[in-house]
Write a protein that holds these residues in place. Structure first.
Motif, short mmCIF file in Angstrom:
data_model
loop_
_atom_site.label_atom_id
_atom_site.label_comp_id
_atom_site.label_asym_id
_atom_site.label_seq_id
_atom_site.Cartn_x
_atom_site.Cartn_y
_atom_site.Cartn_z
N ILE A 116 31.69 1.50 58.57
CA ILE A 116 31.96 2.93 58.54
C ILE A 116 33.33 3.13 59.17
CG2 ILE A 116 31.27 5.20 59.37
CD1 ILE A 116 28.40 4.26 59.39
N ASN A 117 34.24 3.70 58.42
CA ASN A 117 35.62 3.87 58.87
C ASN A 117 35.82 5.27 59.45
OD1 ASN A 117 36.11 1.31 57.84
ND2 ASN A 117 36.80 2.10 55.86
N ILE A 118 36.25 5.32 60.70
CA ILE A 118 36.50 6.60 61.36
C ILE A 118 37.99 6.72 61.69
CG2 ILE A 118 36.04 8.00 63.43
CD1 ILE A 118 33.24 6.85 63.47
N LEU A 119 38.56 7.87 61.35
CA LEU A 119 39.96 8.13 61.64
C LEU A 119 40.07 9.01 62.88
CD1 LEU A 119 42.99 8.13 60.98
CD2 LEU A 119 42.56 9.99 59.35
N VAL A 120 40.73 8.51 63.91
CA VAL A 120 40.95 9.26 65.15
C VAL A 120 42.39 9.77 65.14
CG1 VAL A 120 41.03 9.15 67.67
CG2 VAL A 120 39.28 7.86 66.42
N VAL A 121 42.54 11.10 65.19
CA VAL A 121 43.88 11.70 65.12
C VAL A 121 44.15 12.46 66.41
CG1 VAL A 121 45.44 13.05 63.68
CG2 VAL A 121 43.38 12.04 62.66
N ASP A 122 45.05 11.94 67.23
CA ASP A 122 45.36 12.58 68.52
C ASP A 122 46.74 12.12 68.96
OD1 ASP A 122 45.41 13.41 71.31
OD2 ASP A 122 43.24 13.64 71.13
N ASP A 123 47.60 13.07 69.34
CA ASP A 123 48.96 12.69 69.75
C ASP A 123 48.98 12.08 71.15
OD1 ASP A 123 48.29 15.21 70.81
OD2 ASP A 123 50.40 15.72 71.11
N TYR A 167 31.68 0.87 64.76
CA TYR A 167 32.51 1.54 63.76
C TYR A 167 33.89 0.86 63.66
CZ TYR A 167 29.03 5.23 64.38
OH TYR A 167 27.85 5.92 64.46
N LYS A 168 34.51 1.00 62.50
CA LYS A 168 35.89 0.55 62.33
C LYS A 168 36.80 1.76 62.51
CE LYS A 168 38.99 -1.95 59.18
NZ LYS A 168 39.11 -2.62 57.87
N GLU A 172 43.23 4.54 52.68
CA GLU A 172 41.99 3.96 53.20
C GLU A 172 40.79 4.83 52.87
OE1 GLU A 172 42.03 1.04 54.47
OE2 GLU A 172 44.19 0.80 54.88
N GLU A 173 39.63 4.20 52.81
CA GLU A 173 38.37 4.93 52.60
C GLU A 173 37.85 5.34 53.97
OE1 GLU A 173 36.52 6.76 50.00
OE2 GLU A 173 37.16 4.93 49.05
N ILE A 174 38.00 6.61 54.32
CA ILE A 174 37.59 7.12 55.63
C ILE A 174 36.31 7.93 55.46
CG2 ILE A 174 38.23 8.60 57.58
CD1 ILE A 174 39.89 6.03 57.39
N HIS A 175 35.37 7.74 56.42
CA HIS A 175 34.06 8.38 56.29
C HIS A 175 33.85 9.52 57.29
CE1 HIS A 175 33.49 4.09 54.89
NE2 HIS A 175 33.33 4.82 53.82
N LEU A 176 34.69 9.61 58.32
CA LEU A 176 34.62 10.71 59.28
C LEU A 176 35.95 10.79 60.02
CD1 LEU A 176 31.75 11.90 61.53
CD2 LEU A 176 33.90 11.26 62.65
N ILE A 177 36.35 12.02 60.38
CA ILE A 177 37.62 12.22 61.09
C ILE A 177 37.38 12.95 62.40
CG2 ILE A 177 39.94 13.22 60.98
CD1 ILE A 177 39.63 13.27 57.92
N LEU A 178 37.96 12.44 63.48
CA LEU A 178 38.02 13.14 64.77
C LEU A 178 39.44 13.66 64.88
CD1 LEU A 178 36.10 10.61 67.03
CD2 LEU A 178 35.40 12.96 66.56
N MET A 179 39.61 14.98 64.80
CA MET A 179 40.94 15.58 64.65
C MET A 179 41.31 16.48 65.83
SD MET A 179 43.50 16.11 62.29
CE MET A 179 42.79 16.02 60.64
N ASP A 180 42.35 16.09 66.56
CA ASP A 180 42.88 16.96 67.61
C ASP A 180 43.58 18.15 66.95
OD1 ASP A 180 43.53 17.75 70.21
OD2 ASP A 180 45.51 16.79 70.08
N ILE A 181 43.62 19.28 67.63
CA ILE A 181 44.24 20.47 67.03
C ILE A 181 45.74 20.55 67.35
CG2 ILE A 181 44.35 23.00 67.12
CD1 ILE A 181 41.35 23.08 67.24
N MET A 182 46.10 20.46 68.62
CA MET A 182 47.50 20.62 69.02
C MET A 182 48.24 19.29 68.86
SD MET A 182 47.66 23.77 69.69
CE MET A 182 49.26 23.92 70.49
N MET A 183 49.02 19.17 67.77
CA MET A 183 49.78 17.94 67.51
C MET A 183 51.13 18.29 66.89
SD MET A 183 46.99 15.30 65.90
CE MET A 183 46.62 16.40 64.52
N PRO A 184 52.12 17.40 67.04
CA PRO A 184 53.43 17.65 66.42
C PRO A 184 53.39 17.44 64.91
CG PRO A 184 53.38 15.48 67.45
CD PRO A 184 52.09 16.16 67.82
N LYS A 185 54.44 17.86 64.24
CA LYS A 185 54.66 17.67 62.79
C LYS A 185 53.67 18.45 61.94
CE LYS A 185 56.84 13.15 63.30
NZ LYS A 185 56.80 11.71 62.95
#
Length: 208
Positions: free
Chosen positions: A4-11, A28-29, A46-59
């Protein structure tokens, strides 16, 4: 069950690394991005199955990234933010986020929310064969190992057995570069000798 691929997005790299440690220890991967644009790039490849997404980020912030992702994908998105105001939670959920957790958070609670959202995703049948080991995907290209069927943007396309084997080799090793000789030896199962034209013809047909 396959990875299970999880994408962690945090600056904040330290937070992303800490979340990764807990997720990996739970089996998890993890893929990491440090802004919304990086996240979109990873989702393309990539095949991502869940995302943990921070709100305050650049760009590209988490809200805009979530809106963009929701145009094409229905995977679970959990927003993670230092903001605790109700308005931010409401905005996040209204734009398509599945859940919301505020910093500082309990990592065990975060893992529990990940599992809960993945369970709902599976129960509702929204994986669309993401976990089917017989399905290989890249962008709009989909290859079914069992039925030997190839689809491009949902449309079935005709392909020769050799071309199918070449596609299977490449999709099974995304990111790896193969020489002409390597492709020939792995697909034809014999030693290569002056095979450039043979392989080139099949590659051209696949591209077409």
């Amino acid at each position: 069950m396959p990875d299970i691929n999880i994408l962690v997005v945090d600056d904040e790299k330290e937070i992303a690394d800490l979340i990764e440690i807990y997720l990996v220890s739970d089996g998890y991967k993890v893929f990491k991005a440090y802004d919304g644009l990086e996240a979109l790039d990873i989702l393309t490849n990539e095949e991502i199955h869940l995302i943990l997404m921070d709100i305050m980020m650049p760009k590209l912030d988490g809200i805009k990234a979530t809106i963009k992702i929701r145009e094409e994908k229905n995977i679970p998105i959990i927003l993670v933010s230092a903001k605790s105001e109700d308005t931010d939670k409401i905005i996040g959920l209204n734009i398509g986020a599945d859940d919301y957790i505020t910093k500082p958070f309990n990592l065990l609670e975060l893992i529990a929310r990940v599992k809960s959202n993945l369970r709902r995703y599976v129960t509702l049948g929204n994986y669309d064969n993401n976990f089917n080991k017989d399905i290989l995907k890249s962008g709009g290209l989909e290859l079914n190992i069992s039925t030997k069927e190839v689809k491009v943007d949902g449309e079935v396309v005709k392909i020769t057995p050799i071309e199918f084997k070449i596609l299977k080799l490449l999709l099974s090793n995304k990111g790896r570069v193969f020489s002409i000789d390597e492709i020939y030896e792995k697909v034809w199962n014999e030693e290569s000798f002056n095979v450039e034209n043979t392989v080139a013809v099949h590659i051209r047909r696949i591209r077409e």
